[in-house]
Design a protein around this motif. Sequence first.
Motif, mmCIF file in Angstrom:
data_model
loop_
_atom_site.group_PDB
_atom_site.id
_atom_site.type_symbol
_atom_site.label_atom_id
_atom_site.label_comp_id
_atom_site.label_asym_id
_atom_site.label_seq_id
_atom_site.Cartn_x
_atom_site.Cartn_y
_atom_site.Cartn_z
ATOM 1 N N GLY A 143 51.067 -12.586 12.820
ATOM 2 C CA GLY A 143 51.343 -13.837 12.126
ATOM 3 C C GLY A 143 52.761 -13.966 11.588
ATOM 4 N N VAL A 144 53.586 -12.954 11.791
ATOM 5 C CA VAL A 144 54.973 -12.960 11.305
ATOM 6 C C VAL A 144 55.904 -13.210 12.490
ATOM 7 C CG1 VAL A 144 56.783 -11.573 10.199
ATOM 8 C CG2 VAL A 144 54.403 -11.345 9.461
ATOM 9 N N PRO A 179 63.895 1.272 3.964
ATOM 10 C CA PRO A 179 65.195 1.808 4.352
ATOM 11 C C PRO A 179 65.229 2.461 5.739
ATOM 12 C CG PRO A 179 64.105 3.391 2.961
ATOM 13 C CD PRO A 179 63.174 2.200 3.075
ATOM 14 N N ILE A 180 64.185 2.327 6.535
ATOM 15 C CA ILE A 180 64.192 2.901 7.884
ATOM 16 C C ILE A 180 65.207 2.125 8.727
ATOM 17 C CG2 ILE A 180 62.832 3.329 9.968
ATOM 18 C CD1 ILE A 180 60.317 3.328 8.061
ATOM 19 N N GLY A 197 53.097 8.918 11.257
ATOM 20 C CA GLY A 197 53.324 10.243 10.679
ATOM 21 C C GLY A 197 54.769 10.695 10.672
ATOM 22 N N THR A 198 55.623 10.061 11.461
ATOM 23 C CA THR A 198 57.036 10.440 11.485
ATOM 24 C C THR A 198 57.797 9.904 10.272
ATOM 25 O OG1 THR A 198 57.730 8.449 12.675
ATOM 26 C CG2 THR A 198 57.035 10.353 14.018
ATOM 27 N N GLY A 199 57.220 8.903 9.598
ATOM 28 C CA GLY A 199 57.916 8.270 8.492
ATOM 29 C C GLY A 199 58.968 7.269 8.953
ATOM 30 N N LYS A 200 59.055 7.048 10.257
ATOM 31 C CA LYS A 200 60.055 6.130 10.815
ATOM 32 C C LYS A 200 59.431 4.816 11.300
ATOM 33 C CE LYS A 200 63.124 9.262 10.134
ATOM 34 N NZ LYS A 200 63.915 9.168 8.915
ATOM 35 N N VAL A 201 58.105 4.703 11.164
ATOM 36 C CA VAL A 201 57.367 3.502 11.556
ATOM 37 C C VAL A 201 56.420 3.169 10.408
ATOM 38 C CG1 VAL A 201 55.652 2.601 13.178
ATOM 39 C CG2 VAL A 201 57.544 3.995 14.030
ATOM 40 N N THR A 202 56.370 1.905 10.011
ATOM 41 C CA THR A 202 55.533 1.471 8.895
ATOM 42 C C THR A 202 54.127 1.091 9.333
ATOM 43 O OG1 THR A 202 57.554 0.585 7.917
ATOM 44 C CG2 THR A 202 55.494 -0.068 6.900
ATOM 45 N N SER A 222 62.910 -6.083 7.954
ATOM 46 C CA SER A 222 62.001 -5.365 8.835
ATOM 47 C C SER A 222 62.328 -5.682 10.284
ATOM 48 C CB SER A 222 60.544 -5.734 8.522
ATOM 49 O OG SER A 222 60.289 -7.084 8.833
ATOM 50 N N GLY A 223 61.745 -4.900 11.166
ATOM 51 C CA GLY A 223 61.972 -5.112 12.590
ATOM 52 C C GLY A 223 60.804 -4.565 13.383
ATOM 53 N N LEU A 224 60.861 -4.787 14.684
ATOM 54 C CA LEU A 224 59.799 -4.265 15.532
ATOM 55 C C LEU A 224 60.377 -3.670 16.800
ATOM 56 C CD1 LEU A 224 59.392 -6.524 17.969
ATOM 57 C CD2 LEU A 224 58.176 -7.704 16.195
ATOM 58 N N VAL A 225 59.621 -2.713 17.321
ATOM 59 C CA VAL A 225 59.945 -2.056 18.578
ATOM 60 C C VAL A 225 58.693 -2.135 19.430
ATOM 61 C CG1 VAL A 225 60.682 0.087 19.690
ATOM 62 C CG2 VAL A 225 61.508 -0.459 17.383
#
Length: 126
Positions: free
Chosen positions: A65-66, A104-105, A13-18, A85-88
Amino acid sequence: MSWSAYVDTNLIGTGKVTKAAIHGLDGNVWATSKGFSVPVNEAQTIIKAFTDASGIRASGIILGGVKYFALRADDRSIYGKKDKSGLVLVKTKQAVLIAVYEEPIAPGEATKVVEALADYLISVNY
């Protein structure tokens, strides 16, 4: 608040996480965003990396799987990158928050959101 609400509101909901998920420290899923799935074995590998990151540093982080390149890994947070892309990944007392972002995040925007939710959950003993 339900675990799904944390994923849908506090992360997506923040628009900062996909895409996002919350897994218990046993690897089992507590909540996940629509269309996103992290198999238990991948979650367990991630959870192990918080105590010994040598495996992900050598072979990368497999999520859904990525394969992501491990940028940072310590006993609280793991960050990874793949192309645009990235992950946290952030460990709390009882769970691990799993979040993926895509351009574009900016990485810092996603990190701030996930780390803030982790801080809150830790403050209420989760």
